[in-house]
Motif scaffolding. Sequence first.
Motif, PDB file in Angstrom:
ATOM      1  N   ILE A 114       9.205  -8.114   8.107  1.00  0.00           N
ATOM      2  CA  ILE A 114       8.165  -7.183   7.620  1.00  0.00           C
ATOM      3  C   ILE A 114       8.653  -6.478   6.355  1.00  0.00           C
ATOM      4  O   ILE A 114       7.891  -6.306   5.389  1.00  0.00           O
ATOM      5  N   GLU A 115       9.930  -6.110   6.332  1.00  0.00           N
ATOM      6  CA  GLU A 115      10.484  -5.450   5.145  1.00  0.00           C
ATOM      7  C   GLU A 115      10.443  -6.377   3.941  1.00  0.00           C
ATOM      8  O   GLU A 115      10.099  -5.966   2.827  1.00  0.00           O
ATOM      9  N   GLN A 116      10.766  -7.651   4.175  1.00  0.00           N
ATOM     10  CA  GLN A 116      10.712  -8.624   3.082  1.00  0.00           C
ATOM     11  C   GLN A 116       9.283  -8.757   2.543  1.00  0.00           C
ATOM     12  O   GLN A 116       9.065  -8.839   1.332  1.00  0.00           O
ATOM     13  N   GLU A 117       8.308  -8.775   3.455  1.00  0.00           N
ATOM     14  CA  GLU A 117       6.908  -8.881   3.027  1.00  0.00           C
ATOM     15  C   GLU A 117       6.500  -7.645   2.240  1.00  0.00           C
ATOM     16  O   GLU A 117       5.783  -7.733   1.244  1.00  0.00           O
ATOM     17  N   ARG A 118       6.950  -6.469   2.679  1.00  0.00           N
ATOM     18  CA  ARG A 118       6.632  -5.228   1.951  1.00  0.00           C
ATOM     19  C   ARG A 118       7.241  -5.228   0.551  1.00  0.00           C
ATOM     20  O   ARG A 118       6.724  -4.579  -0.353  1.00  0.00           O
ATOM     21  N   ASN A 119       8.329  -5.967   0.391  1.00  0.00           N
ATOM     22  CA  ASN A 119       8.981  -6.054  -0.923  1.00  0.00           C
ATOM     23  C   ASN A 119       8.400  -7.169  -1.783  1.00  0.00           C
ATOM     24  O   ASN A 119       8.921  -7.464  -2.852  1.00  0.00           O
ATOM     25  N   GLY A 120       7.334  -7.789  -1.276  1.00  0.00           N
ATOM     26  CA  GLY A 120       6.623  -8.782  -2.085  1.00  0.00           C
ATOM     27  C   GLY A 120       6.978 -10.221  -1.793  1.00  0.00           C
ATOM     28  O   GLY A 120       6.454 -11.134  -2.442  1.00  0.00           O
ATOM     29  N   GLU A 143       7.460  -0.981  18.517  1.00  0.00           N
ATOM     30  CA  GLU A 143       6.612  -0.055  17.756  1.00  0.00           C
ATOM     31  C   GLU A 143       7.356   1.212  17.339  1.00  0.00           C
ATOM     32  O   GLU A 143       7.226   1.671  16.198  1.00  0.00           O
ATOM     33  N   GLN A 144       8.137   1.788  18.255  1.00  0.00           N
ATOM     34  CA  GLN A 144       8.832   3.030  17.930  1.00  0.00           C
ATOM     35  C   GLN A 144       9.787   2.842  16.752  1.00  0.00           C
ATOM     36  O   GLN A 144       9.800   3.645  15.821  1.00  0.00           O
ATOM     37  N   ARG A 145      10.569   1.756  16.798  1.00  0.00           N
ATOM     38  CA  ARG A 145      11.502   1.492  15.694  1.00  0.00           C
ATOM     39  C   ARG A 145      10.756   1.163  14.404  1.00  0.00           C
ATOM     40  O   ARG A 145      11.140   1.584  13.309  1.00  0.00           O
ATOM     41  N   PHE A 146       9.678   0.394  14.551  1.00  0.00           N
ATOM     42  CA  PHE A 146       8.873   0.008  13.385  1.00  0.00           C
ATOM     43  C   PHE A 146       8.315   1.245  12.674  1.00  0.00           C
ATOM     44  O   PHE A 146       8.410   1.371  11.443  1.00  0.00           O
ATOM     45  N   LEU A 147       7.748   2.169  13.438  1.00  0.00           N
ATOM     46  CA  LEU A 147       7.163   3.382  12.846  1.00  0.00           C
ATOM     47  C   LEU A 147       8.243   4.272  12.238  1.00  0.00           C
ATOM     48  O   LEU A 147       8.033   4.891  11.186  1.00  0.00           O
ATOM     49  N   MET A 148       9.397   4.325  12.880  1.00  0.00           N
ATOM     50  CA  MET A 148      10.495   5.135  12.359  1.00  0.00           C
ATOM     51  C   MET A 148      10.963   4.585  11.004  1.00  0.00           C
ATOM     52  O   MET A 148      11.132   5.333  10.035  1.00  0.00           O
ATOM     53  N   GLU A 149      11.131   3.255  10.934  1.00  0.00           N
ATOM     54  CA  GLU A 149      11.561   2.644   9.677  1.00  0.00           C
ATOM     55  C   GLU A 149      10.480   2.750   8.602  1.00  0.00           C
ATOM     56  O   GLU A 149      10.778   2.914   7.422  1.00  0.00           O
ATOM     57  N   THR A 150       9.214   2.650   9.029  1.00  0.00           N
ATOM     58  CA  THR A 150       8.089   2.808   8.084  1.00  0.00           C
ATOM     59  C   THR A 150       8.115   4.198   7.471  1.00  0.00           C
ATOM     60  O   THR A 150       7.953   4.368   6.253  1.00  0.00           O
ATOM     61  N   ASN A 151       8.289   5.223   8.307  1.00  0.00           N
ATOM     62  CA  ASN A 151       8.370   6.607   7.814  1.00  0.00           C
ATOM     63  C   ASN A 151       9.489   6.759   6.792  1.00  0.00           C
ATOM     64  O   ASN A 151       9.288   7.362   5.725  1.00  0.00           O
ATOM     65  N   CYS A 152      10.673   6.222   7.109  1.00  0.00           N
ATOM     66  CA  CYS A 152      11.823   6.334   6.194  1.00  0.00           C
ATOM     67  C   CYS A 152      11.546   5.622   4.874  1.00  0.00           C
ATOM     68  O   CYS A 152      11.816   6.154   3.792  1.00  0.00           O
ATOM     69  N   LEU A 153      10.975   4.406   4.985  1.00  0.00           N
ATOM     70  CA  LEU A 153      10.705   3.608   3.786  1.00  0.00           C
ATOM     71  C   LEU A 153       9.744   4.339   2.848  1.00  0.00           C
ATOM     72  O   LEU A 153      10.011   4.496   1.650  1.00  0.00           O
ATOM     73  N   TYR A 154       8.623   4.796   3.407  1.00  0.00           N
ATOM     74  CA  TYR A 154       7.592   5.398   2.553  1.00  0.00           C
ATOM     75  C   TYR A 154       7.947   6.813   2.120  1.00  0.00           C
ATOM     76  O   TYR A 154       7.466   7.274   1.079  1.00  0.00           O
ATOM     77  N   ALA A 155       8.772   7.511   2.881  1.00  0.00           N
ATOM     78  CA  ALA A 155       9.240   8.835   2.445  1.00  0.00           C
ATOM     79  C   ALA A 155      10.070   8.672   1.177  1.00  0.00           C
ATOM     80  O   ALA A 155       9.872   9.387   0.176  1.00  0.00           O
ATOM     81  N   ALA A 156      10.989   7.699   1.199  1.00  0.00           N
ATOM     82  CA  ALA A 156      11.830   7.446   0.016  1.00  0.00           C
ATOM     83  C   ALA A 156      10.991   6.922  -1.151  1.00  0.00           C
ATOM     84  O   ALA A 156      11.171   7.339  -2.306  1.00  0.00           O
ATOM     85  N   GLU A 157      10.052   6.032  -0.840  1.00  0.00           N
ATOM     86  CA  GLU A 157       9.204   5.454  -1.895  1.00  0.00           C
ATOM     87  C   GLU A 157       8.337   6.530  -2.542  1.00  0.00           C
ATOM     88  O   GLU A 157       8.189   6.561  -3.765  1.00  0.00           O
ATOM     89  N   GLY A 158       7.770   7.416  -1.717  1.00  0.00           N
ATOM     90  CA  GLY A 158       6.934   8.505  -2.236  1.00  0.00           C
ATOM     91  C   GLY A 158       7.713   9.405  -3.178  1.00  0.00           C
ATOM     92  O   GLY A 158       7.248   9.735  -4.286  1.00  0.00           O
ATOM     93  N   GLN A 159       8.928   9.805  -2.764  1.00  0.00           N
ATOM     94  CA  GLN A 159       9.766  10.676  -3.599  1.00  0.00           C
ATOM     95  C   GLN A 159      10.082  10.000  -4.931  1.00  0.00           C
ATOM     96  O   GLN A 159      10.004  10.620  -5.994  1.00  0.00           O
ATOM     97  N   ARG A 160      10.419   8.705  -4.861  1.00  0.00           N
ATOM     98  CA  ARG A 160      10.820   7.988  -6.077  1.00  0.00           C
ATOM     99  C   ARG A 160       9.645   7.800  -7.035  1.00  0.00           C
ATOM    100  O   ARG A 160       9.746   8.099  -8.230  1.00  0.00           O
ATOM    101  N   LEU A 161       8.510   7.351  -6.500  1.00  0.00           N
ATOM    102  CA  LEU A 161       7.370   7.030  -7.370  1.00  0.00           C
ATOM    103  C   LEU A 161       6.693   8.267  -7.947  1.00  0.00           C
ATOM    104  O   LEU A 161       6.110   8.201  -9.029  1.00  0.00           O
ATOM    105  N   MET A 162       6.762   9.392  -7.230  1.00  0.00           N
ATOM    106  CA  MET A 162       6.180  10.630  -7.778  1.00  0.00           C
ATOM    107  C   MET A 162       6.898  11.049  -9.063  1.00  0.00           C
ATOM    108  O   MET A 162       6.306  11.670  -9.951  1.00  0.00           O
ATOM    109  N   LEU A 163       8.175  10.696  -9.157  1.00  0.00           N
ATOM    110  CA  LEU A 163       8.940  11.016 -10.367  1.00  0.00           C
ATOM    111  C   LEU A 163       8.724   9.962 -11.451  1.00  0.00           C
ATOM    112  O   LEU A 163       8.669  10.283 -12.645  1.00  0.00           O
ATOM    113  N   GLU A 164       8.579   8.703 -11.030  1.00  0.00           N
ATOM    114  CA  GLU A 164       8.537   7.602 -11.997  1.00  0.00           C
ATOM    115  C   GLU A 164       7.151   7.344 -12.583  1.00  0.00           C
ATOM    116  O   GLU A 164       7.025   6.971 -13.747  1.00  0.00           O
TER     117      GLU A 164
END
Length: 764
Positions: A203-209, A235-256
């Motif tokens: 799933i992570e690979q797919e999210r990376n294109g 599901e629990q692990r998936f949602l936890m990793e999703t939160n981490c991924l998009y939290a970091a992505e949100g912080q990065r893209l808001m600056l870029e």
Amino acid sequence: MAEDIRQNKIASFSGLAENSNGVTKTPAAMASKTGASKKLVIKNFKDRPKMTETYTEDTWLKLRDAVGAIQNSTSIKYNLEELYQAVENLCSYKVSPMLYKQLRQVCEDHVQAQIQQFKEYPLLNIDSLDNLSFLKRMNRCWQDHCRQTIMIRSIFLFLDRTYVLQNSLLPSIWDTGLELFRTHIVSDGVVQNRTVEGILEQIEQERNGETVDRSLLRSLLGMLSDLQVYKESFEQRFLMETNCLYAAEGQRLMLERDVPEYLHHVARRLEEENDRVISYLDQSTQKPLISAIEKQLLGEHMTAILQKGLSTLLDENRVTELTLLYQLFSKVKGGLPVLLQFWRDYIKVESFGGEVVGSPEKDKDMVQELLDFKDKMDHVAQRCFQRNETFINAMKEAFESFINKRPNKPAELIAKYVDSKLRAGNKEATEEELERILDKIMIIFRFIHGKDVFEAFYKKDLAKRLLVGKSASVDAEKSMLSKLKHECGAAFTSKLEGMFKDMELSKDIMIQFKQYMQNQSEPSNIELTVNILTMGYWPTYTPMEVHLPTEMVKLQEVFKMFYLGKHSGRKLQWQPTLGHAVLKAEFKEGKKELQVSLFQTLVLLMFNEGEEFTVEEIHTATGIEDGELRRTLQSLACGKARVLNKNPRGKDVEDGDRFNFNNDFKHKLFRIKINQIQMKETVEEQVSTTERVFQDRQYQIDAAVVRIMKMRKTLSHNLLVSELYNQLKFPVKPGDLKKRIESLIDRDYMERDKESPNQYHYVA
């Protein structure tokens, strides 16, 4: 013969016992007489057929071989119908519990053997077996297990539908298969961990294109769901990793990235995740997954997004991005209230509002810019914000707030803007367009508090249009009047309607006056048109005494006699400032007609008596006030149509300047309109009009105070002020109210309580 039949029956029975189908055919009894008809009688067994001692064991071995063949994917030696019949026979002879137990054991042994392929894989090679290969192997194992379980169930269907169905505590054969797979394979810590990690990696690979095998993921996640371990294991692990991924992505893209780009990215991410749910995730994951993305990409950055980009989106009228912004914020808890506040602040402060209304240098274009800005904001509210009532009301409130930050001036400028649109010569708009413009102006008009200021300036401009005949369209004038009446009530427009009535009555009077003049013994060679104005309806004009030619004075007296003869008890006051005339003039080029004001007329007529005059001589002869005279001379000698020559030349009229008739004057038109210079006069008019409005407001405050006190008799200061704010329709400061109350106490309309100074009593 009867004995033979009996022997046949016994032979048949023993044969059937071997066959174990449980059906016996009994031939009909012989008739007592030879040649009688035969009957076939079917009777139940008197005793249950007995199985051979080895039947159960032999049959089970046969069934076990078949199950083994299915599990090993080899051919089955026996006919499936025969196997089904064998199960049915065993169930009929009450060996179902044993059969069920043995079947479960065989299946369990097989599943336990399967786990070894994952566990006993050489440790040295376990890393080389990448996660994708591991997932494929797991999927193959699961698919085989499902297929095998279906085949086994089809053979043991009779067992499943009788014995298992009647025992509610026993799982069905299919459920048993799932339970065994769950217990021995998926619940194994190492296997489950490796499977879930592999899925998450894909799933992570797919999210990376990258492209991944979605059917593989769909099958494996379906497996976890069928085995009822989807939520806790994946599901629990998936949602936890999703939160981490998009939290970091949100912080990065808001600056870029800038805001439009960021919004499109969020929309794309949401679309991708929804597609993921449709393609291979369980439906139950959709809500928490989408909520997690909205929270991390939007919820955590709402204020930052709006601070960084809302003003730019609105300034540049980015309709697509604004629509997207609204749609995204509407999905996040608390999103719309935050957007609403920033939208309100943008209109009030950040954008046009505070800047244009508060800048006197922008007064010239203020109203047009207000209308354009209102159109733009309406478009955003209607198209981007889906006609949300809360946003529309917030926009109205914001407009009302910033327009009234600068008291009175917007009302004055709106009145002048209406004048510019209704004045003759306005070729910008057709009647339909003019009607639309008036409708838009009424929307802005609703926002202003000082409507009495608008009325004063509108009345002054309307008077000029009516008296000088500059009105573009009577229909448009009446339409505007109707709109004002609908908005503010009949009292607001009563004087304006009175002005129109005066003009219509004046036309009728002039028809009668012309007939009257025709019957006079000495008809005049001057044609006189008079407008009779009711003083209370029209703006206040300062009377100015000027020296009119004898012919004009004589004609005025004739009209006065005519009018007072018809309307006794009335008083006529002539207003030379509003007069205008058409003069015939002869130049070298030929005859021309000059359309001029009365003051311009008096100056030009002097040149019938002499060739050159000074400013002082003209002032003495005409009696025109000095400032007005200088503007008049400026219009005749320094404007576009210079019918007088000024000596010395210059733009301004100074003491000692001399003027003579310009006989060389040329113009392509026969009738030439020479405009009076109005600039300085306008400033004076504005001040006097505003002062009159303030004076009227004082009278209205006084009347309201007396009205309230007369009704209440006794009232405290705070309650009186509160009542006044409810009744008065214009903005007023508490200090101004206090002054008017003090004035009324001084004039004995009311008095203070002797013991409580904040209490007032009405004095009858």
